[in-house]
Design a protein around this motif. Structure first.
Motif, PDB file in Angstrom:
ATOM      1  N   ALA A 146       0.725  -1.317  -0.147  1.00 10.27           N
ATOM      2  CA  ALA A 146      -0.105   0.022   0.075  1.00 10.27           C
ATOM      3  C   ALA A 146       0.839   1.202  -0.044  1.00 10.27           C
ATOM      4  O   ALA A 146       0.518   2.396  -0.644  1.00 10.27           O
ATOM      5  N   PRO A 147       1.849   1.437   0.835  1.00  9.15           N
ATOM      6  CA  PRO A 147       2.663   2.609   0.689  1.00  9.15           C
ATOM      7  C   PRO A 147       3.203   3.106  -0.595  1.00  9.15           C
ATOM      8  O   PRO A 147       3.509   4.169  -0.824  1.00  9.15           O
ATOM      9  N   GLU A 197      -3.226  -1.218 -21.579  1.00  9.59           N
ATOM     10  CA  GLU A 197      -4.239  -1.765 -20.444  1.00  9.59           C
ATOM     11  C   GLU A 197      -3.173  -2.218 -19.071  1.00  9.59           C
ATOM     12  O   GLU A 197      -2.064  -2.565 -19.399  1.00  9.59           O
ATOM     13  N   VAL A 198      -3.682  -1.979 -18.105  1.00 11.45           N
ATOM     14  CA  VAL A 198      -3.201  -1.886 -16.819  1.00 11.45           C
ATOM     15  C   VAL A 198      -3.862  -3.224 -16.008  1.00 11.45           C
ATOM     16  O   VAL A 198      -5.033  -2.886 -15.629  1.00 11.45           O
ATOM     17  N   ILE A 199      -3.246  -4.367 -15.972  1.00  5.85           N
ATOM     18  CA  ILE A 199      -4.089  -5.452 -14.917  1.00  5.85           C
ATOM     19  C   ILE A 199      -3.161  -5.379 -13.746  1.00  5.85           C
ATOM     20  O   ILE A 199      -2.087  -5.836 -13.432  1.00  5.85           O
ATOM     21  N   LEU A 200      -4.189  -5.070 -12.607  1.00  5.30           N
ATOM     22  CA  LEU A 200      -3.830  -5.301 -11.077  1.00  5.30           C
ATOM     23  C   LEU A 200      -4.106  -6.505 -10.435  1.00  5.30           C
ATOM     24  O   LEU A 200      -5.347  -6.577 -10.680  1.00  5.30           O
ATOM     25  N   VAL A 201      -3.280  -7.349 -10.248  1.00  9.10           N
ATOM     26  CA  VAL A 201      -3.769  -8.543  -9.710  1.00  9.10           C
ATOM     27  C   VAL A 201      -3.413  -8.583  -8.027  1.00  9.10           C
ATOM     28  O   VAL A 201      -2.332  -8.534  -7.567  1.00  9.10           O
ATOM     29  N   ASP A 202      -4.697  -8.226  -7.253  1.00 11.20           N
ATOM     30  CA  ASP A 202      -4.492  -8.290  -5.899  1.00 11.20           C
ATOM     31  C   ASP A 202      -4.322  -9.591  -5.409  1.00 11.20           C
ATOM     32  O   ASP A 202      -5.441 -10.554  -5.430  1.00 11.20           O
ATOM     33  N   ASP A 203      -3.169  -9.871  -4.690  1.00 15.34           N
ATOM     34  CA  ASP A 203      -2.945 -11.365  -4.511  1.00 15.34           C
ATOM     35  C   ASP A 203      -3.108 -11.864  -3.108  1.00 15.34           C
ATOM     36  O   ASP A 203      -2.342 -12.177  -2.362  1.00 15.34           O
ATOM     37  N   SER A 229      -4.038  -9.598  -0.760  1.00 12.43           N
ATOM     38  CA  SER A 229      -3.279  -8.456   0.159  1.00 12.43           C
ATOM     39  C   SER A 229      -4.403  -8.314   1.640  1.00 12.43           C
ATOM     40  O   SER A 229      -5.609  -8.351   1.377  1.00 12.43           O
ATOM     41  N   THR A 230      -3.694  -7.937   2.705  1.00  6.51           N
ATOM     42  CA  THR A 230      -4.575  -7.959   3.653  1.00  6.51           C
ATOM     43  C   THR A 230      -4.500  -6.457   4.270  1.00  6.51           C
ATOM     44  O   THR A 230      -4.978  -6.023   5.481  1.00  6.51           O
ATOM     45  N   ASP A 231      -3.507  -5.577   3.522  1.00  6.09           N
ATOM     46  CA  ASP A 231      -3.568  -4.135   3.875  1.00  6.09           C
ATOM     47  C   ASP A 231      -4.710  -3.476   2.902  1.00  6.09           C
ATOM     48  O   ASP A 231      -5.567  -4.023   2.399  1.00  6.09           O
ATOM     49  N   GLY A 248      -5.952  -3.898  -1.980  1.00  6.86           N
ATOM     50  CA  GLY A 248      -6.834  -4.059  -2.657  1.00  6.86           C
ATOM     51  C   GLY A 248      -7.808  -2.999  -2.990  1.00  6.86           C
ATOM     52  O   GLY A 248      -8.496  -2.695  -3.929  1.00  6.86           O
ATOM     53  N   ARG A 249      -8.134  -2.186  -1.839  1.00  5.01           N
ATOM     54  CA  ARG A 249      -8.979  -1.221  -1.949  1.00  5.01           C
ATOM     55  C   ARG A 249      -8.298   0.046  -2.983  1.00  5.01           C
ATOM     56  O   ARG A 249      -9.095   0.513  -3.675  1.00  5.01           O
ATOM     57  N   ILE A 250      -6.840   0.181  -2.746  1.00  2.00           N
ATOM     58  CA  ILE A 250      -6.284   1.104  -3.571  1.00  2.00           C
ATOM     59  C   ILE A 250      -6.704   0.912  -5.163  1.00  2.00           C
ATOM     60  O   ILE A 250      -6.744   1.666  -6.027  1.00  2.00           O
ATOM     61  N   CYS A 251      -6.223  -0.670  -5.216  1.00  2.00           N
ATOM     62  CA  CYS A 251      -6.391  -1.041  -6.714  1.00  2.00           C
ATOM     63  C   CYS A 251      -7.816  -0.828  -7.384  1.00  2.00           C
ATOM     64  O   CYS A 251      -8.042   0.108  -8.237  1.00  2.00           O
ATOM     65  N   ASP A 252      -8.885  -1.008  -6.545  1.00  2.00           N
ATOM     66  CA  ASP A 252     -10.243  -0.892  -6.905  1.00  2.00           C
ATOM     67  C   ASP A 252     -10.576   0.768  -7.113  1.00  2.00           C
ATOM     68  O   ASP A 252     -11.196   1.023  -8.116  1.00  2.00           O
ATOM     69  N   GLY A 253      -9.741   1.621  -6.499  1.00  2.00           N
ATOM     70  CA  GLY A 253      -9.931   3.073  -6.793  1.00  2.00           C
ATOM     71  C   GLY A 253      -9.575   3.369  -8.232  1.00  2.00           C
ATOM     72  O   GLY A 253      -9.653   4.658  -8.502  1.00  2.00           O
ATOM     73  N   PHE A 254      -8.791   2.578  -8.734  1.00  2.00           N
ATOM     74  CA  PHE A 254      -8.176   3.202 -10.209  1.00  2.00           C
ATOM     75  C   PHE A 254      -9.168   2.294 -11.182  1.00  2.00           C
ATOM     76  O   PHE A 254      -8.601   2.762 -12.429  1.00  2.00           O
TER      77      PHE A 254
END
Length: 342
Positions: A15-16, A34-40, A42-44, A47-53
């Motif tokens: 996250a930081p 295209e940008v593919i963010l794969v949240d593996d 995460s417990t911090d 995941g929320r930061i990825c969704d914000g994009f």
């Protein structure tokens, strides 16, 4: 709009660093990405930061259970539609002209793979290392006999291409699809990047190198590669055996013998440094673990391939202590290297 580049980012608890990484991708001068963010798993807040994009139509987000970086990259490959693929670690970032310049050069050279420059930085942005590259196109047997060598490990005498991995390389997606080239899990294989690169290169006839510094590798002491793994030494030996098998398959055993020994040496130093940092084991346990690594027949055999004169004085002393099985000296030297960040 046709997608020219797919950028795959495996994300786990970074996250930081994550927003800076993603912003560097979305600010690319080439818009056809295209940008593919794969949240593996995460417990911090990753995941929320990825969704914000996801408000940017070029961004896809995949949430999955934690299986490691290699498997996360494979998940991204399943949905990738770009002509070329980039893999970026989520605590790193790239220059805004990366995709445009790589696309231009790869089309111009008709290359299926293109490696490029990188800078290692600390968390404050201070430069620690800058790789050395020369602009070059390798064709036919040159791919195997010249370009491919660096994927087997560093050279003691020549630091050109040192440390170039899958993150500092662009790949033609059609090759990946046609030959089903995938990453193994780094939980099973010490260097999933190396295996992917060596498998990919079986199927190409042109590789390119561009010397521009596109990639910023940010040292993160909490990353998987720096965390303690009790099986790291055993996996190092297994990796070296895998590399020897690939070298035989490619017919370049003599060309890469010393490079494979460097793989063992670099990982052995890291194993020892990790051992002396442990707080969950007694001094006796740490001593015995290091003694076994130093006395291993594989260690002693591989170290014979190294040229001590090519090392700086610090590594010469460390190498001499390991070869002499002077375990107490090895422990002291490892502690010094940890303190100095070596």
């Amino acid at each position: 709009m046709k997608t020219l580049f797919t950028i795959i980012v495996p994300v786990f608890n970074t996250a930081p660093y994550l927003e800076k990484c993603i912003q560097s991708l979305l600010l690319q001068t080439m818009r056809e990405i295209e940008v593919i963010l794969v949240d593996d798993g995460s417990t911090d807040e990753s995941g929320r930061i990825c969704d914000g994009f996801k408000r940017d139509p070029r961004v896809k987000v995949i949430h999955k259970k934690n299986e490691g970086q290699g498997i996360a990259r494979n998940a991204g490959l399943e949905t990738a539609v770009g002509d070329y693929i980039l893999f970026i670690d989520s605590d790193d970032y790239i220059e805004k002209n990366t995709c445009a310049r790589l696309y231009e050069y790869m089309k111009e050279s008709d290359a299926q793979l293109c490696s490029f420059g990188y800078v290692i930085e600390d968390r404050e942005g201070k430069e620690i290392y800058r790789t050395k590259l020369q602009k070059r196109i390798f064709r036919g047997e040159e791919v195997t006999n010249q370009f491919l060598l660096h994927f087997f490990g560093d050279s003691q005498e020549d630091d050109t291409m040192r440390g170039i991995s899958a993150c500092m390389t662009a790949f033609q997606k059609s090759v990946i699809e046609r030959y089903k080239v995938l990453f193994p899990s780094e939980r099973k294989v010490l260097s999933e990047d190396t295996i992917f690169n060596l498998e990919f290169c079986k199927h190409i006839d042109t590789a390119a190198v561009i010397p521009e510094y596109f990639y910023h590798y940010v040292q993160n002491p909490l990353s998987f590669s720096h965390s303690y793994r009790p099986d790291r030494f055993d996996k190092t030996l297994y990796l070296c055996n895998q590399l020897k098998e690939y070298a035989a398959e490619y017919g370049i055993k003599d060309l890469v013998k010393a490079r494979i020994s460097m793989v063992l040496w670099i990982n052995l130093m890291e194993c020892i440094k990790q051992e002396v940092r442990r707080t969950d084991a007694s001094n006796q346990v740490i001593y015995e673990n290091i003694r076994k690594m130093c006395r291993s027949r594989a260690t002693q055999d591989e170290l014979k391939e190294l040229n001590p004169s090519a090392f700086d004085i610090k590594q010469k002393i460390f190498l001499g202590a390991v070869k002499g099985n002077w375990v107490n000296a090895v422990i002291v030297l490892a502690k010094i290297r940890n303190m100095k960040g070596l």
